[in-house]
Scaffold this motif. Structure first.
Motif, PDB file in Angstrom:
ATOM      1  N   PHE A 134       3.743  -6.322   9.598  1.00  0.00           N
ATOM      2  CA  PHE A 134       5.024  -6.691   9.003  1.00  0.00           C
ATOM      3  C   PHE A 134       5.475  -5.550   8.088  1.00  0.00           C
ATOM      4  N   ASP A 135       5.743  -5.834   6.802  1.00  0.00           N
ATOM      5  CA  ASP A 135       6.270  -4.767   5.933  1.00  0.00           C
ATOM      6  C   ASP A 135       5.178  -4.051   5.143  1.00  0.00           C
ATOM      7  N   LEU A 136       3.939  -4.363   5.391  1.00  0.00           N
ATOM      8  CA  LEU A 136       2.868  -3.749   4.601  1.00  0.00           C
ATOM      9  C   LEU A 136       2.173  -2.630   5.362  1.00  0.00           C
ATOM     10  N   ASN A 137       1.936  -1.548   4.652  1.00  0.00           N
ATOM     11  CA  ASN A 137       1.139  -0.440   5.146  1.00  0.00           C
ATOM     12  C   ASN A 137      -0.217  -0.540   4.449  1.00  0.00           C
ATOM     13  N   ASN A 187       5.630   2.881  -7.936  1.00  0.00           N
ATOM     14  CA  ASN A 187       6.595   3.315  -6.933  1.00  0.00           C
ATOM     15  C   ASN A 187       6.115   4.607  -6.286  1.00  0.00           C
ATOM     16  N   ASP A 188       6.543   4.837  -5.051  1.00  0.00           N
ATOM     17  CA  ASP A 188       6.144   6.077  -4.388  1.00  0.00           C
ATOM     18  C   ASP A 188       7.151   7.212  -4.590  1.00  0.00           C
ATOM     19  N   LYS A 203       9.483   2.773  -2.802  1.00  0.00           N
ATOM     20  CA  LYS A 203       8.811   1.503  -2.510  1.00  0.00           C
ATOM     21  C   LYS A 203       7.453   1.469  -3.188  1.00  0.00           C
ATOM     22  N   GLU A 204       6.930   0.271  -3.316  1.00  0.00           N
ATOM     23  CA  GLU A 204       5.710   0.086  -4.093  1.00  0.00           C
ATOM     24  C   GLU A 204       4.440   0.376  -3.294  1.00  0.00           C
ATOM     25  N   VAL A 205       3.463   0.957  -3.970  1.00  0.00           N
ATOM     26  CA  VAL A 205       2.108   1.018  -3.418  1.00  0.00           C
ATOM     27  C   VAL A 205       1.136   0.471  -4.467  1.00  0.00           C
ATOM     28  N   ILE A 206       0.172  -0.274  -3.981  1.00  0.00           N
ATOM     29  CA  ILE A 206      -0.895  -0.756  -4.859  1.00  0.00           C
ATOM     30  C   ILE A 206      -2.138   0.029  -4.476  1.00  0.00           C
ATOM     31  N   VAL A 207      -2.640   0.814  -5.434  1.00  0.00           N
ATOM     32  CA  VAL A 207      -3.742   1.739  -5.173  1.00  0.00           C
ATOM     33  C   VAL A 207      -4.991   1.241  -5.894  1.00  0.00           C
ATOM     34  N   GLN A 244       4.557  -1.544   0.642  1.00  0.00           N
ATOM     35  CA  GLN A 244       5.631  -1.167   1.547  1.00  0.00           C
ATOM     36  C   GLN A 244       5.872   0.336   1.497  1.00  0.00           C
ATOM     37  N   GLY A 245       5.293   1.000   0.515  1.00  0.00           N
ATOM     38  CA  GLY A 245       5.512   2.426   0.301  1.00  0.00           C
ATOM     39  C   GLY A 245       4.549   3.299   1.086  1.00  0.00           C
ATOM     40  N   ALA A 246       4.402   4.536   0.583  1.00  0.00           N
ATOM     41  CA  ALA A 246       3.698   5.591   1.311  1.00  0.00           C
ATOM     42  C   ALA A 246       2.175   5.476   1.200  1.00  0.00           C
TER      43      ALA A 246
END
Lengths: 450, 450
Positions: free
Chosen positions: B334-337, B363-364, B373-377, B396-398
């Motif tokens: 879906f929208d998640l990487n 944010n990326d 878009k957001e990334v959770i690291v 949803q981000g990089a």
């Protein structure tokens, strides 16, 4: 204990925030000569173009927000002098035009850099601008709104000049770049810079090379044309001086702080200057190039943040080190994402390395996956041992991702032999099966083994 | 000199191409049991969903194209046995049902892996499928077109199951995931996997955990429901078995080639098996985990390519090594990487490390630049020395960029102290002033110093 920080854009505000976290009992005063503090100077071209509609969006934190964290931000305060022996500063309040003396226990200089204004006739005419600060942006925006220029000349074809070319194009203003050197982007190797040159031409930017500014002519106090070394006269409605920047070191120098051979403040890896309890961070100070080991000056926002963090930590009693930079940078001009890290092949040769390079052109996603775009990757390694020396990436695709892989590889002192078997993330929406960086490293490895 | 390669998807074709480049005089024959060769199996979910409209697009090279490079590709040829002593193979032509014997000087096994079919009643009913090969895809597409299923059950909540959930959703088919374990994505730490779980639920995927398949019921030879361990009966029109894959090692085993403790073919870093002149590469063989040093099995397309390149080079007289993997992988649902490299915190604990971790949400791009878009690291390091052990990125981000930075850092055996001062590329359209990876490394460094 009182920490005073001079300068409130990137390094200064980061230093303040970090110092507060390291020692919440510290009294922190930050003096900033502008009206605004804590803004992203790198966002200025995008406010100019209108991509970012509201100029206040690049202001990250207001003075009131710092106050809540116990950091006193004094805007429109200009520090005139440092008396190292008495540990005191003379500060002028630009609003009231009054002076005061204040003592410090720890001092951080984050005085930044400013645009170089060449010593030619006419630079003070109306319609001649520089763009480093939010105040300069406000003035430029006002000039554009009130005079509706049809033509602009940008003097200098570095990052800022190229970012501004796109911005003026977005505003419908015909752009001419004038560059004294024989090519744009001298940090890049010539054939890579040429790709950007061609792209600018395709986007109707006029480029004049090998031709420096001689003087600026005006009518009724307003610039109307420039004369360049070739004798040519170029008419214009607006002139942006983007020939480069220089560190603001006058205050430091007057205060007895050592200036390095690059012209910026000399610091060690703790961001300490030659004078006890005085630190420097950001665009006003120099650093080490981690690839060549040479002293260098890298005035970039992210480096300013990293250095500010280290200076703030140490000034508050911490023990942090800033190990230097790789000169990694990226910018966007029109549809090209242009990035570099480490040494160019040209620079590597000059420094005595035996550089070999490959250039590969690849999609940034699986060929069959929609939305993939091209990146041209140049990767450089030392013939002697395969040690990576630098990378350049240009294209409409994910140059930012490619260059960050290369920069991390340089940080790890990896060779092309290491990188040709790197385990990078593959899935069709994100990458071809072998990343362009792996393909480039593989080609370089094959070349070096011959 | 004749090189025979068994298997023609990723590792086999890459080995053939590399062997030809290393020694153009080599006679190369590649046997592939399927009708197609050199296709991207990782593209299958996107053909199913229609994102890639034409299934032929994932076919990278046709047999004729290999022929032009002097590589003889024999499709629909199944190698039945290896006689190591006489250096001969028995090959069956599946089109004519005839056998022949052929000798080799060098042999590369690239026999791949296949979907595990659980030994339960009903797996042979119509409407029960696996999806590993382009032939299986063709059959599944035909089934969907001819039976218009309204509901699908996917058994197994790994990468493939999650990629297929999105694909079926795109096709308007209601999806239920059934997983025997108590959570999806066991390679990820639980709280990170939960983010993906929640996203699937938001996208109307039904998830049944802690519940294994017991049997499949049919009507008129066609699957109509499954029974699961809890006793529940779930109706469905279509069942995809995605509980995992296993290496195709039967031919190797029968031929006297040693199978490792992972169940895949044992090889050294030159991709040599225990038998002289016989190599293995890709999903059929094992490798080394570079973080833990343990033997592991990582059946992924990019690793297959890297191993194929090394096996092909060595079989043709080169001297290449494959140093192992970091288990880097990424997928989109879906929208998640969703991406991972190295060890999870859970895995690191089990292996005797003393892992500490931080998770940051960023944010990326610069906060004020449009399209960020957001990334959770999540970043994990060993408390002992700060050595990075692994990273997980979801958003949803990089995620792809972040995980490749982390993977390159692992390759360089970097610590969180190294990474907190990494010189990554900053400009507002590409990154916040400090990359989420630098922010995470900084937070981890602060935590470890306490």
């Amino acid at each position: 204990m009182r920490l005073i920080i001079i300068g409130g854009v990137a390094a200064g505000t980061k230093a303040a925030a970090k110092a507060h976290r390291t020692n919440p009992d510290l009294e922190i005063i930050l003096y900033q000569d502008e009206a605004e503090v804590s803004y992203s100077a790198c966002g200025l071209p995008y406010i100019l173009s209108g991509i970012i509609p509201n100029r206040d969006e690049i202001v990250i934190r207001k003075p009131e927000e710092f106050k809540r964290d116990g950091i006193n931000v004094e805007t429109q305060h200009y520090v005139e002098s440092i008396d190292y022996k008495s540990m005191q500063l003379t500060v002028k309040d630009l609003k009231t035009d009054t002076r005061k003396t204040i003592s410090y226990d720890r001092l951080i200089l984050a005085t930044g850099a400013r645009a170089i204004v060449p010593p030619v006739k006419g630079v003070n005419l109306q319609g001649v601008v520089t763009l480093r600060s939010i105040e300069e942006l406000d003035r430029l925006k006002y000039t554009i709104d009130s005079t509706k220029p049809k033509k602009v000349i940008i003097i200098g074809a570095g990052y800022i000049g190229l970012e501004l070319s796109e911005a003026f194009h977005e505003l419908g203003i015909a752009t001419t770049l004038v560059e004294k050197l024989d090519r744009i982007l001298p940090r890049f190797d010539p054939e890579m810079a040429q790709l950007v040159h061609d792209h600018l031409i395709e986007n109707n930017v006029e480029i004049i090379l090998n031709d420096g500014l001689v003087n600026i002519n005006g009518i009724n106090g307003r610039a109307c044309s420039i004369e360049i070394e070739s004798g040519r006269l170029v008419e214009t409605d607006l002139i942006v001086l983007a020939i480069g920047i220089k560190p603001n070191i006058e205050l430091a120098k007057k205060g007895g702080i050592t200036i390095g051979e690059t012209g910026a403040i000399k610091v060690n890896t703790k961001m300490e200057t030659n004078l006890e309890h005085i630190y420097a961070a950001g665009d006003c100070c120099e650093t080490i190039d981690r690839v060549s080991g040479e002293i260098t000056w890298v005035p970039l926002g992210d480096i300013a943040n990293l250095q500010g963090r280290v200076a703030g930590d140490n000034a508050a009693g911490g023990n942090a080190h800033f190990p230097g930079t790789l000169g990694t940078s990226i910018f966007k001009t029109f549809d090209l994402n242009v990035a570099i890290t480490g040494l160019s092949e040209t620079a590597a040769k000059k420094l005595g390395f035996t550089p070999k390079s490959v250039t590969v052109k690849k999609n940034d996603k699986a060929r069959y996956y929609p939305g993939g775009k091209e990146v041209i990757v140049k990767l450089i390694a030392d013939k002697k041992n395969g040690q990576l020396l630098g990378g350049q990436v240009i294209g409409q695709g994910a140059s930012d991702k490619m260059i960050d892989i290369a920069a991390t590889a340089l940080l790890g002192a990896l060779t092309c032999y290491d990188m040709e078997n790197a385990d990078l993330a593959y899935s069709p929406p994100f990458s071809p099966v072998l990343s362009p960086m792996i393909v480039a490293a593989g080609a370089l490895s094959s070349m070096l083994k011959k």
